[in-house]
Design a protein around this motif. Sequence first.
Motif, short mmCIF file in Angstrom:
data_model
loop_
_atom_site.label_atom_id
_atom_site.label_comp_id
_atom_site.label_asym_id
_atom_site.label_seq_id
_atom_site.Cartn_x
_atom_site.Cartn_y
_atom_site.Cartn_z
N THR A 344 1.00 1.62 43.91
CA THR A 344 0.35 2.91 43.73
C THR A 344 1.35 3.94 43.21
O THR A 344 2.56 3.71 43.21
CB THR A 344 -0.27 3.38 45.05
OG1 THR A 344 0.71 3.28 46.10
CG2 THR A 344 -1.48 2.53 45.41
N CYS A 361 0.14 -10.11 41.21
CA CYS A 361 -0.28 -9.54 42.49
C CYS A 361 -0.54 -10.65 43.50
O CYS A 361 -1.46 -11.45 43.33
CB CYS A 361 -1.53 -8.68 42.31
SG CYS A 361 -2.00 -7.77 43.81
N ILE A 367 -8.95 -3.55 47.48
CA ILE A 367 -9.16 -3.66 46.04
C ILE A 367 -8.43 -2.55 45.31
O ILE A 367 -8.06 -2.71 44.14
CB ILE A 367 -10.67 -3.65 45.73
CG1 ILE A 367 -10.94 -3.96 44.25
CG2 ILE A 367 -11.28 -2.30 46.12
CD1 ILE A 367 -10.48 -5.32 43.79
N ASP A 368 -8.20 -1.42 45.97
CA ASP A 368 -7.44 -0.33 45.34
C ASP A 368 -6.01 -0.77 45.07
O ASP A 368 -5.43 -0.44 44.02
CB ASP A 368 -7.45 0.91 46.24
CG ASP A 368 -8.83 1.53 46.37
OD1 ASP A 368 -9.61 1.40 45.41
OD2 ASP A 368 -9.13 2.12 47.42
N GLU A 371 -6.11 -3.08 42.13
CA GLU A 371 -6.30 -2.35 40.88
C GLU A 371 -5.00 -1.70 40.42
O GLU A 371 -4.70 -1.66 39.22
CB GLU A 371 -7.38 -1.29 41.04
CG GLU A 371 -7.64 -0.49 39.78
CD GLU A 371 -8.71 0.56 39.96
OE1 GLU A 371 -8.93 1.33 39.01
OE2 GLU A 371 -9.32 0.62 41.04
N GLY A 375 -4.88 -3.48 37.15
CA GLY A 375 -5.77 -2.73 36.28
C GLY A 375 -7.19 -2.70 36.82
O GLY A 375 -7.56 -3.48 37.71
N SER A 376 -8.00 -1.82 36.27
CA SER A 376 -9.35 -1.59 36.80
C SER A 376 -10.27 -2.79 36.59
O SER A 376 -11.26 -2.94 37.30
CB SER A 376 -9.95 -0.36 36.13
OG SER A 376 -10.01 -0.52 34.72
N ILE A 378 -10.00 -5.74 37.45
CA ILE A 378 -10.03 -6.70 38.56
C ILE A 378 -11.21 -6.42 39.49
O ILE A 378 -11.67 -7.31 40.20
CB ILE A 378 -8.70 -6.65 39.36
CG1 ILE A 378 -8.58 -7.85 40.31
CG2 ILE A 378 -8.56 -5.34 40.11
CD1 ILE A 378 -8.57 -9.18 39.62
N ARG A 379 -11.76 -5.21 39.47
CA ARG A 379 -12.91 -4.89 40.31
C ARG A 379 -14.14 -5.70 39.91
O ARG A 379 -15.02 -5.95 40.73
CB ARG A 379 -13.23 -3.39 40.24
CG ARG A 379 -12.20 -2.50 40.92
CD ARG A 379 -12.62 -1.04 40.90
NE ARG A 379 -11.66 -0.20 41.59
CZ ARG A 379 -11.70 0.08 42.90
NH1 ARG A 379 -12.67 -0.44 43.65
NH2 ARG A 379 -10.80 0.86 43.45
N LYS A 380 -14.22 -6.09 38.65
CA LYS A 380 -15.37 -6.84 38.15
C LYS A 380 -15.15 -8.35 38.18
O LYS A 380 -16.03 -9.10 37.77
CB LYS A 380 -15.69 -6.40 36.72
CG LYS A 380 -15.97 -4.92 36.57
CD LYS A 380 -16.20 -4.54 35.12
CE LYS A 380 -16.41 -3.06 34.94
NZ LYS A 380 -16.59 -2.69 33.50
N ASP A 385 -10.06 -11.74 42.85
CA ASP A 385 -9.68 -10.56 43.63
C ASP A 385 -8.59 -10.94 44.64
O ASP A 385 -8.83 -11.76 45.52
CB ASP A 385 -10.92 -10.02 44.34
CG ASP A 385 -10.62 -8.76 45.15
OD1 ASP A 385 -9.46 -8.32 45.17
OD2 ASP A 385 -11.56 -8.23 45.76
N TYR A 411 -7.90 -12.37 33.99
CA TYR A 411 -7.10 -12.65 35.18
C TYR A 411 -7.17 -14.14 35.51
O TYR A 411 -8.13 -14.82 35.16
CB TYR A 411 -7.60 -11.82 36.37
CG TYR A 411 -7.65 -10.34 36.08
CD1 TYR A 411 -6.53 -9.53 36.25
CD2 TYR A 411 -8.83 -9.75 35.62
CE1 TYR A 411 -6.58 -8.18 35.98
CE2 TYR A 411 -8.88 -8.40 35.33
CZ TYR A 411 -7.75 -7.62 35.51
OH TYR A 411 -7.79 -6.29 35.24
#
Length: 474
Positions: A344, A361, A367-368, A371, A375-376, A378-380, A385, A411
Amino acid sequence: MSATDSLSIAPLVAVLALVVLAAWGAARLFLATYRYIRATPWQRARMRHAWAVSRRWRRLAPNLGLARVDENTKGRKDWNGKVAKPVVVVPKIRVFPEPWGIRAVIRTIPKVGIAEVEKAGTWLADSWGCQSVEVKRLAAGLVEVRGIVGDPLDSHQPYVWPADDEWVLPLGHNPWGRQLAIPLRQLSGIKVAGLPGYGKTMLMLAWMASLAGRAAVQFAIFDGKTSDARYGDWGEVGSRAMFVVGDNPETANQRLTELVRLLKDRPAALVEERGTHKFWKQGPTPANPLVVVVMDECHNYADTKGLSGKDKQVIESNQRLMQTISKEGRGLGVLGIFGTQKQTGDAIPTSVRDNLEVGVCFPVFTIDAAEAALGSGIRKDEPNDPSVLVDKENNVGVCVVTGVPGLGGRYDRVRIGDLDEDQLPAFVASTSHLRRDVIPAAAPTVVDASTVQADKPAGTSVPTQKTTRRRKSA
C-alpha cells in the motif's frame, strides 16, 4: 451425357462417398484406439474424461445458456402445415485431454461468446468434474476453456536454475505445469508482497543465488527485517553483495544516495566502454554489471507515519531516491526488487510501486492488499485471488504473478520450486570472489574561498579552493 447416364452414375458416386466416410471414420477410430492402448492408466483416465465431456455437450450447453434458438426457424411449418419446433443452435466443441485436466475449444455463435462462457464458468467446472476452469479467447470466433482436475499446485518440483546465457529470474510452475520466469532485459522492477512465512524472502534469495555465479552481476541489499544486517536472512549471503544494511533509515539513505550516483554516472561509463548509453544493447559486463537492488521489508525505509522533523526528512529523501531507481534504472542496468508485506501507499511510495511492471503476491488477508500488489484487475479474477490462499499448511510457496510474458496482462498462480534452505547461503557465499564495488567515488566538494578567508587569521595565505574526495574501499 444423357439423363439416363447421369442417373446410373449417381448410385456409384453415393457408394464411393460412403466408402470414403467409412474409411475416414475407421481411421479415426483406429488412431484413437491405438493412442488409448499406448497410454498409461492415468492418461487413459484423462482421455475418458475428455470423451465424456464432448459426448454430453449438446445436452449441457442449452441448460447453461450456451445455446441459442435460430430466429429464422421460428414459425416455420412442416410438410403437413403444422408449426415445427425451432432449431436450437449449439456451439461446436472439441475436447482434448491434458496432464492437468481437459482443454476445450468452443466455436462461438451469435450471442454466445467469451462473456457468456465466463459467466457459466463455475457451472462448467461442476458439470465437467473440474476444480476450476479458465476461459481465454484464442482467436476470432474461438474460445478456449481449460479445466483443472484436482490441484496441480499441490505437486512440488525442484527449482529450475537458468542457463548461463539466460537473463531471467525463475519463478516456478503454474497450474498447467508450465515453468514461468521473469526476463530481466529492460525490466523496470519487481514488487513482492505477502504475509510473513509464505516465501517472499526465500524467493528473493533464490533469485540472488541464480545470478550469484556471474561476474557481470552485483548486489545491493537492504534488510529491513533486522537492525544488525549480520544476523538476518541476508547476512548469510552478505559476502557476495557490495553492501548489506539493516533497518536504519539514515544508513539506508546513504546507500541509496550512492546508488543514485551510480545511475547518474552510468551513461558516461557505458559510452566509454561500448559507445552507447543503452545498457541492454550489449548486456551486462564485469566493468558495467547489472546491479540488483533488493529492499526486503522496504516499508521500514519509506513509511513516514508518526514521524516529524529530521526523521521525516530522511524518510522522504529515501522515497525520492527509491523513485529515481525505479524510474531510471531500467535502461541503465539497475534493477529494483521491493518486498513488503502489504504494497500500500504507506509502505511503498505509489510513484515507485506503480512503475514496477512485475507483481508477485503471496497470500494476503484482504483483496485490497492484493490489488495494491497486482493491480485492480485482480478483483475480477476470483480463481487467482491471493486472499483465498491463506492456508499455511498447503500454500507456503504459492504466489500469484502478473506482468510476466505469456500472461497477456492477466494473472497466474505459481508454486515456487523447492530449494534447500541450508545449502543456499553456502552456495551464494562460495561466489563471494566475484564481488566488486562498482559505486563511483563522490564528486569533489568545492569550498567557497571567501568563507575560508573569513575564518583565517590576518596574514595567512588563502587557497583559491579546497577539494576533498571520499572514496569507498573495495
